[in-house]
Write an enzyme that holds these catalytic residues in place. Sequence first.
Site, short mmCIF file in Angstrom:
data_model
loop_
_atom_site.label_atom_id
_atom_site.label_comp_id
_atom_site.label_asym_id
_atom_site.label_seq_id
_atom_site.Cartn_x
_atom_site.Cartn_y
_atom_site.Cartn_z
N LEU A 154 0.93 -0.98 0.04
CA LEU A 154 -0.16 0.21 -0.17
C LEU A 154 0.57 1.43 0.04
O LEU A 154 1.44 1.70 0.97
CB LEU A 154 -0.78 0.46 0.89
CG LEU A 154 -1.45 -1.26 1.32
CD1 LEU A 154 -2.88 -0.75 2.51
CD2 LEU A 154 -3.26 -1.35 0.16
N GLY A 199 0.72 -4.77 1.96
CA GLY A 199 0.12 -5.58 0.45
C GLY A 199 0.72 -5.73 -0.98
O GLY A 199 -0.64 -6.19 -1.56
N ASN A 223 3.70 -7.55 6.85
CA ASN A 223 4.61 -6.37 7.99
C ASN A 223 3.94 -5.13 8.31
O ASN A 223 4.90 -4.70 8.91
CB ASN A 223 6.00 -6.97 7.45
CG ASN A 223 5.73 -6.35 6.02
OD1 ASN A 223 5.13 -5.94 5.82
ND2 ASN A 223 7.93 -4.73 5.90
N GLU A 224 2.58 -4.90 8.71
CA GLU A 224 2.12 -3.77 7.96
C GLU A 224 2.49 -3.51 10.18
O GLU A 224 2.23 -2.37 11.07
CB GLU A 224 0.63 -4.13 8.32
CG GLU A 224 0.01 -4.02 7.50
CD GLU A 224 0.46 -5.08 6.24
OE1 GLU A 224 0.17 -4.77 5.24
OE2 GLU A 224 1.08 -5.98 6.74
#
Length: 348
Positions: A154, A199, A223-224
Site C-alpha cells: 500500500l 499489500g 509486515n504491517e
Amino acid sequence: MVTAGTGYCVAVVVVPPEDVVTPSGHQKQNYILRWRCARGVSLSLHLLAELVKMALRAALRNKCLLSGLRSCSRLGAMSSVLQSRLNSSTPKMTVDLDQTTGMAVMRMQSPPVNSLSLDFLTEFCINVEKLEMDKSCRGLIITSSLPKIFSGGLDIMEMYGKSPERCAEFWKSVQEMWLKLYSSNMVTIAAINGSSPAGGCLMSICCDYRIMADNPRYSIGLNETRLGIVAPFWFKETFVNTVGHRNAELALELGLLYTPTEALKIGLVDQVVPQDQLMPAAAESMKQWLAIPDHARQLSKSMMRKPAIDRLTSCREADIKNFVSFITRDSIQKSLHVYLEMLKKRKA
C-alpha cells in the site's frame, strides 16, 4: 465522455438483465451498466464511478487542464484538451491476452515499487473486471515489469497527512482489489519476481497459486505491525487460510518477512523457481489449472472462500470507518512520519 488521466474514451450503454453467477455462489438477475472505449473495456457501474472519480482527481491536479476546460465553449474543444491529457498518462500496468490459450498476463509497471495507490488500484480493478467479462479469458498471471520487486504494498502517502474522506476513498479501493481478486472466476497465479511485502503479499495470497523467484534477497509477508499498523480482519483471514493459524499469528504479531525458501516451507508460496524460469513455470502451472472444468473449479473455490468474502461484504462501510478512525490518529500519523523519514535517510 473522455476521462482525464486514465486513457479511456467512454461510451455508456445499459445492457439487458442477465443471469450472473457470482464467485460467492449467488445467482441473480443483474442490470449491468457497461461501457465501451478505445481500449475495448466493458465495466460495471461501480468501476465506472471509480473511473470518473479518477478522472476528476487527475483534472484537479492539473490547473492548466482546468483553465483549458473553462475556456472551452464547445464539446469538441473540451475533448481535445482532455485528449491531450490522456496522451500524457502512462498506464500503471499492461495486460496481454492470448485468446487461443485463454491466458492473460498482467505486468505491473508503476516505478519505483508498484505501490498500491488509489489510481493504481482503480486501474487494477478495471483491468481485472475487463478480463472477467471476456469469455475468452480463463486465467490470469500477475507479475511485475520492475526488476527485484513485485509490489511494495500500500502507498503510504495515501495514508499520511490525508483527509478522512480521501482515506476512506483509498480504503474502499483496497477492499475492491481484494474482492475482485479473491472472488475471481478466473484462475489467478502470482508470478512473484521480487520482494512483496504488506499489500503486495495480500495481492499474492488472493491468487489461487503463487510461484516465487528464488533469490534470498527477496522477501514476502504481511509486515504491517512494523509500521505501527494493524492488518484488518480480512487480511488476517486470507493469511490464515493460506499458512494456518499459528504461522499467521506469529507473522502478523511480529511483522515477519520470509525469504522464498522460508515462504515455501510455511505454504505462503507454492513453488520456488530460478528467476529465469518464473514465467515459463507460471504458464505451465496455468495449463494444469485450466485442464480442470471451469464450473467444478469455480464452485470449489467458492466453497473455500465465500465465508471470508461474505464477512467483508456485509460490513464494508464499518470496515472503512474503522480504518479511517485508526489511520488518522495522531499516534499512527507519527509512526508513519518516522517510517517516511527513515526511508528518506536510506535514499540519501
